[in-house]
Design a protein around this motif. Structure first.
Motif, mmCIF file in Angstrom:
data_model
loop_
_atom_site.group_PDB
_atom_site.id
_atom_site.type_symbol
_atom_site.label_atom_id
_atom_site.label_comp_id
_atom_site.label_asym_id
_atom_site.label_seq_id
_atom_site.Cartn_x
_atom_site.Cartn_y
_atom_site.Cartn_z
ATOM 1 N N GLY A 47 0.858 -1.140 0.154
ATOM 2 C CA GLY A 47 0.093 -0.028 -0.018
ATOM 3 C C GLY A 47 0.825 1.316 0.012
ATOM 4 N N LYS A 48 0.421 2.499 -0.615
ATOM 5 C CA LYS A 48 0.920 3.462 -0.737
ATOM 6 C C LYS A 48 0.273 4.619 -0.053
ATOM 7 C CE LYS A 48 3.065 2.503 -5.266
ATOM 8 N NZ LYS A 48 2.513 1.045 -5.581
ATOM 9 N N GLU A 49 1.066 5.488 0.624
ATOM 10 C CA GLU A 49 0.433 6.842 0.911
ATOM 11 C C GLU A 49 0.375 7.835 -0.093
ATOM 12 O OE1 GLU A 49 1.624 7.456 5.368
ATOM 13 O OE2 GLU A 49 2.540 9.115 4.287
ATOM 14 N N ASP A 50 1.565 7.734 -0.767
ATOM 15 C CA ASP A 50 1.786 8.583 -2.091
ATOM 16 C C ASP A 50 2.029 7.971 -3.275
ATOM 17 O OD1 ASP A 50 3.016 10.641 -3.916
ATOM 18 O OD2 ASP A 50 3.233 11.955 -2.399
ATOM 19 N N GLN A 51 1.274 7.825 -4.412
ATOM 20 C CA GLN A 51 1.581 7.104 -5.322
ATOM 21 C C GLN A 51 2.634 7.476 -6.048
ATOM 22 O OE1 GLN A 51 -1.902 4.920 -7.296
ATOM 23 N NE2 GLN A 51 -2.878 6.286 -6.004
ATOM 24 N N GLU A 52 2.703 9.160 -6.460
ATOM 25 C CA GLU A 52 3.470 9.551 -7.242
ATOM 26 C C GLU A 52 5.267 9.421 -6.738
ATOM 27 O OE1 GLU A 52 3.475 11.016 -10.016
ATOM 28 O OE2 GLU A 52 5.482 11.824 -10.387
ATOM 29 N N LEU A 53 5.349 9.728 -5.508
ATOM 30 C CA LEU A 53 6.679 9.611 -4.753
ATOM 31 C C LEU A 53 6.671 8.142 -4.383
ATOM 32 C CD1 LEU A 53 6.696 12.837 -2.678
ATOM 33 C CD2 LEU A 53 7.926 12.528 -5.044
ATOM 34 N N ILE A 54 5.797 7.304 -4.416
ATOM 35 C CA ILE A 54 5.949 5.885 -3.828
ATOM 36 C C ILE A 54 6.516 6.055 -2.351
ATOM 37 C CG2 ILE A 54 6.859 3.562 -4.163
ATOM 38 C CD1 ILE A 54 6.905 3.831 -6.900
ATOM 39 N N ILE A 55 5.886 6.740 -1.597
ATOM 40 C CA ILE A 55 5.799 6.487 0.015
ATOM 41 C C ILE A 55 4.675 5.517 0.287
ATOM 42 C CG2 ILE A 55 5.836 7.826 2.090
ATOM 43 C CD1 ILE A 55 7.521 9.387 -0.153
ATOM 44 N N PRO A 56 5.209 4.392 1.200
ATOM 45 C CA PRO A 56 4.476 3.513 1.325
ATOM 46 C C PRO A 56 3.700 3.914 2.792
ATOM 47 C CG PRO A 56 6.606 3.074 2.379
ATOM 48 C CD PRO A 56 6.772 4.393 1.771
#
Ligand code: ADP
Ligand code: DP6
Length: 333
Positions: free
Chosen positions: A19-28
């Motif tokens: 799961g991602k918190e931020d899809q653009e930066l790929i913060i999980p």
């Protein structure tokens, strides 16, 4: 012309990223922990040149279509922007791992691309910065910068979300991972799509998130104390919880096949009969079994006598990413 080459090994998560918190930066959404393995890897060469008018991407000697090339180009844009370059590139990559089959080609593939492209443009990145860069290509790739155990600390920004090495007293050298390859065809639902659907719709997703911090702490303690059974139990539990979330997604889905369940059952049986071993699974039907190296042969024997149609691959702890000299021969090129 600026050329760089790298070899990166796959890693398998013992505590899963899902799961991602931020899809653009790929913060999980959660931190994760993995073991880098020697059996599967990617070799990539990136050549930036003034003679090119677009990026070109060859995977396993095949020129890739525009969809695959766009993904690579977007990643190269990040490297170009860090290096203040506008040169296009030819990327030649060879996967010594089945692509998109739940055997972590995205981890080795994007780590090798990050290593080769940043070396070509002489970015000279420290491991944590190379990990941050690889993360932008595929989350799990940020852990393949390191050999042995790596922890992806989720952080909350591009700067703070990266993997680090996990103190281990060399426990990784006591371990084996056996891959039971029940199917190495391309999967229907990529990890990227599967985890996003789960974050957005799964009734079990909050339950998953709540237990990760304690699982991670338990795994790190077990590693430093060389406590195989505790590490195995928490590894298996993390995988089961992750896969549980997909059943409660809308629409629901699973990466398990009948063969995966048969292998998981066999692992439980072998354990009940006194052979300590634990399974994990990723976004595909293949099962990976963690076992102490001293019991590797006993496990292989049991698996091959009971699962004779399956393909088994033995892996041990693998090395960190290798930036290769420019004249290093790459087998396929
Ligand atoms: P896997 O289980 O193999 O990691 P994923 O669906 O998560 O499967 O990721 C597969 C994707 O990773 C591919 O479709 C491609 O975009 C990318 N990938 C795999 N290998 C490479 C490579 N060598 N170079 C660049 N990208 C790659
Ligand atoms: C189940 O790293 O392939 O293997 O960040 O969208 O590229 P993206 O996903 P990816 O997902 C890996 C998911 C996993 C668990 C893990 O490796 O931690």
């Amino acid at each position: 012309m600026f050329s760089g080459k790298a070899r990166a090994y796959t890693n398998i998560a013992l505590i899963k990223y899902w799961g991602k918190e931020d899809q653009e930066l790929i913060i999980p959404m959660n931190s994760s922990l993995s073991l880098t393995l020697d059996a599967f890897y990617t070799e990539t060469q990136v050549i930036f040149s003034e003679d090119l008018t677009e990026d070109r991407f060859y995977l396993d000697n095949q020129l890739q279509d525009s969809k695959a090339t766009v993904k690579v180009s977007r990643f190269l844009d990040l490297v170009r922007s860090q290096a203040r370059s506008s040169l296009y590139a030819v990327v030649k990559s060879q996967n010594f791992v089945p692509t998109a089959a739940g055997l972590a080609s995205s981890a080795s593939g994007l780590a090798a691309l990050a290593g080769a492209a940043s070396a070509a443009l002489k970015l000279d990145l420290a491991p944590e910065d190379l990990s941050r860069l690889a993360r932008r290509g595929s989350g799990s790739a940020c852990r393949s910068i390191y050999g042995g155990f790596a922890e992806w600390q989720k952080g909350n920004s591009d700067q703070t979300s990266r993997a680090v090495k996990v103190p281990s007293n060399n426990f990784e050298n006591d371990l084996s991972m056996i891959f039971v390859v029940v199917n190495d065809a391309k999967k229907d639902i990529s990890s990227r799509d599967g985890m996003q659907r789960t974050v957005e719709t799964s009734a079990f997703y909050d339950g998953w998130l709540q237990t990760v911090p304690q699982d991670l702490a338990r795994a790190k303690k077990a590693i430093i104390e060389k406590d195989f059974n505790t590490l195995g139990k928490v590894t298996e539990a993390s995988a089961l919880k992750m896969h549980g979330t997909t059943l409660a997604a809308n629409p629901p889905f699973t990466y398990w096949s009948a063969e995966s369940m048969q292998v998981m059952d066999l692992v439980r049986q072998l354990r009940n009969n006194g052979l300590p071993c634990y399974f994990t699974m990723d976004a595909g039907p293949n099962v990976k079994i963690l076992v102490e190296r001293k019991n590797e042969n006993a496990l292989l024997h049991a698996l091959s006598s009971q699962l004779n149609y399956q393909h088994l691959v033995v892996a041990h702890a693998g090395p960190a990413i290798e930036i290769l000299p420019e004249d290093a021969p790459l087998p396929s090129f």
